[in-house]
Structure formats: structure tokens, C-alpha cells
Scaffold this motif. Structure first.
Motif, PDB file in Angstrom:
ATOM      1  N   HIS A  36       0.918  -1.244   0.432  1.00 33.37           N
ATOM      2  CA  HIS A  36      -0.036   0.141  -0.235  1.00 33.37           C
ATOM      3  C   HIS A  36       0.804   1.239  -0.120  1.00 33.37           C
ATOM      4  O   HIS A  36       0.071   2.583   0.143  1.00 33.37           O
ATOM      5  CB  HIS A  36      -0.286  -0.007   1.178  1.00 33.37           C
ATOM      6  N   SER A  37       2.347   0.995  -0.054  1.00 31.41           N
ATOM      7  CA  SER A  37       3.094   2.293   0.059  1.00 31.41           C
ATOM      8  C   SER A  37       2.165   3.959  -1.265  1.00 31.41           C
ATOM      9  O   SER A  37       2.362   4.278  -0.667  1.00 31.41           O
ATOM     10  CB  SER A  37       4.643   2.104  -0.335  1.00 31.41           C
ATOM     11  N   GLY A  38       1.942   2.879  -2.532  1.00 33.37           N
ATOM     12  CA  GLY A  38       1.963   4.468  -3.481  1.00 33.37           C
ATOM     13  C   GLY A  38       3.375   4.861  -3.771  1.00 33.37           C
ATOM     14  O   GLY A  38       3.447   5.538  -4.986  1.00 33.37           O
ATOM     15  N   HIS A  39       3.995   4.169  -3.780  1.00 32.41           N
ATOM     16  CA  HIS A  39       5.214   4.698  -3.990  1.00 32.41           C
ATOM     17  C   HIS A  39       6.767   3.202  -5.066  1.00 32.41           C
ATOM     18  O   HIS A  39       5.963   2.554  -4.186  1.00 32.41           O
ATOM     19  CB  HIS A  39       6.583   5.203  -2.905  1.00 32.41           C
ATOM     20  N   PRO A  40       6.493   3.565  -6.117  1.00 31.31           N
ATOM     21  CA  PRO A  40       7.375   2.144  -6.534  1.00 31.31           C
ATOM     22  C   PRO A  40       8.390   1.740  -6.038  1.00 31.31           C
ATOM     23  O   PRO A  40       9.059   0.753  -5.789  1.00 31.31           O
ATOM     24  CB  PRO A  40       7.311   2.992  -7.983  1.00 31.31           C
ATOM     25  N   VAL A  41       9.652   3.083  -5.694  1.00 36.19           N
ATOM     26  CA  VAL A  41      10.698   2.497  -5.114  1.00 36.19           C
ATOM     27  C   VAL A  41      10.157   1.907  -3.685  1.00 36.19           C
ATOM     28  O   VAL A  41      10.799   0.468  -3.087  1.00 36.19           O
ATOM     29  CB  VAL A  41      11.657   3.397  -5.050  1.00 36.19           C
ATOM     30  N   LEU A  42       9.538   2.533  -2.913  1.00 39.29           N
ATOM     31  CA  LEU A  42       9.395   1.798  -1.629  1.00 39.29           C
ATOM     32  C   LEU A  42       8.598   0.738  -1.478  1.00 39.29           C
ATOM     33  O   LEU A  42       9.391  -0.604  -0.887  1.00 39.29           O
ATOM     34  CB  LEU A  42       8.871   2.997  -0.978  1.00 39.29           C
ATOM     35  N   GLY A  43       7.876   0.599  -2.397  1.00 36.41           N
ATOM     36  CA  GLY A  43       7.118  -0.785  -2.429  1.00 36.41           C
ATOM     37  C   GLY A  43       8.165  -1.712  -2.697  1.00 36.41           C
ATOM     38  O   GLY A  43       7.743  -3.123  -2.270  1.00 36.41           O
ATOM     39  N   ALA A  44       8.751  -1.645  -3.980  1.00 40.54           N
ATOM     40  CA  ALA A  44       9.606  -2.363  -5.082  1.00 40.54           C
ATOM     41  C   ALA A  44      10.876  -3.246  -3.599  1.00 40.54           C
ATOM     42  O   ALA A  44      10.995  -4.173  -2.902  1.00 40.54           O
ATOM     43  CB  ALA A  44      10.489  -2.125  -5.624  1.00 40.54           C
TER      44      ALA A  44
END
Length: 83
Positions: A36-44
Motif C-alpha cells: 500500500h505504499s503507493g511509491h514504486p521504489v519503496l514498495g519494491a
């Protein structure tokens, strides 16, 4: 190439690590961050962390780069011997 001249005094670096403790993120739900982060790098990064997690009660890695005890004297004769 562009050169920028700095004016004013150079920034002063503190003499050592900050006395302020680091925040404790031990209670963060990494799976929720991955989903659920919505941030592509943080989620990855969170998803990769979960894929490498050995078990729920084990740490992924441990790294300590501290100076040791202040009164401790380095003795190279006490280093472990590997062959």
C-alpha cells in the motif's frame, strides 16, 4: 562544466555520532508497506525485503560497526584463526 563558488564558512561536522537514539521501526508492517505504499521504489524494496526474510522471528541481517568498549584494548593475538 559549471563551477559554483561557495561563500561563507565551511559547514562544521560534529566530532562523532549523534547522542540522539535512532527511531525504532521494529513495529512496521513491511507487508503493508509493500502492498500500500503507493511509491514504486519503496514498495519494491519492501517486497524484496520480504522475499529474502528467512522467518517471521529472524532478522534479515545484522551489522555493527561500533568502536567497542572504551576500555577495551585491541589484541591481534585474540583474533579467530581460519584456515
Amino acid at each position: 562544466m559549471v563551477t559554483i563558488a561557495l561563500t561563507g564558512p565551511a559547514p562544521v561536522r560534529p566530532p562523532g555520532p549523534s547522542a540522539e537514539p535512532l527511531p525504532d521501526f521494529g513495529g512496521v508492517d513491511v507487508a503493508s508497506v509493500a502492498e500500500h505504499s503507493g511509491h514504486p521504489v519503496l514498495g519494491a524494496v519492501a517486497a524484496l525485503l520480504l522475499s529474502n526474510w528467512p522467518a517471521a522471528d529472524e532478522a534479515v541481517a545484522y551489522y555493527e560497526d561500533g568502536p567497542g568498549d572504551p576500555g577495551e584494548v585491541f589484541d591481534p593475538g585474540k583474533l579467530p584463526v581460519t584456515s
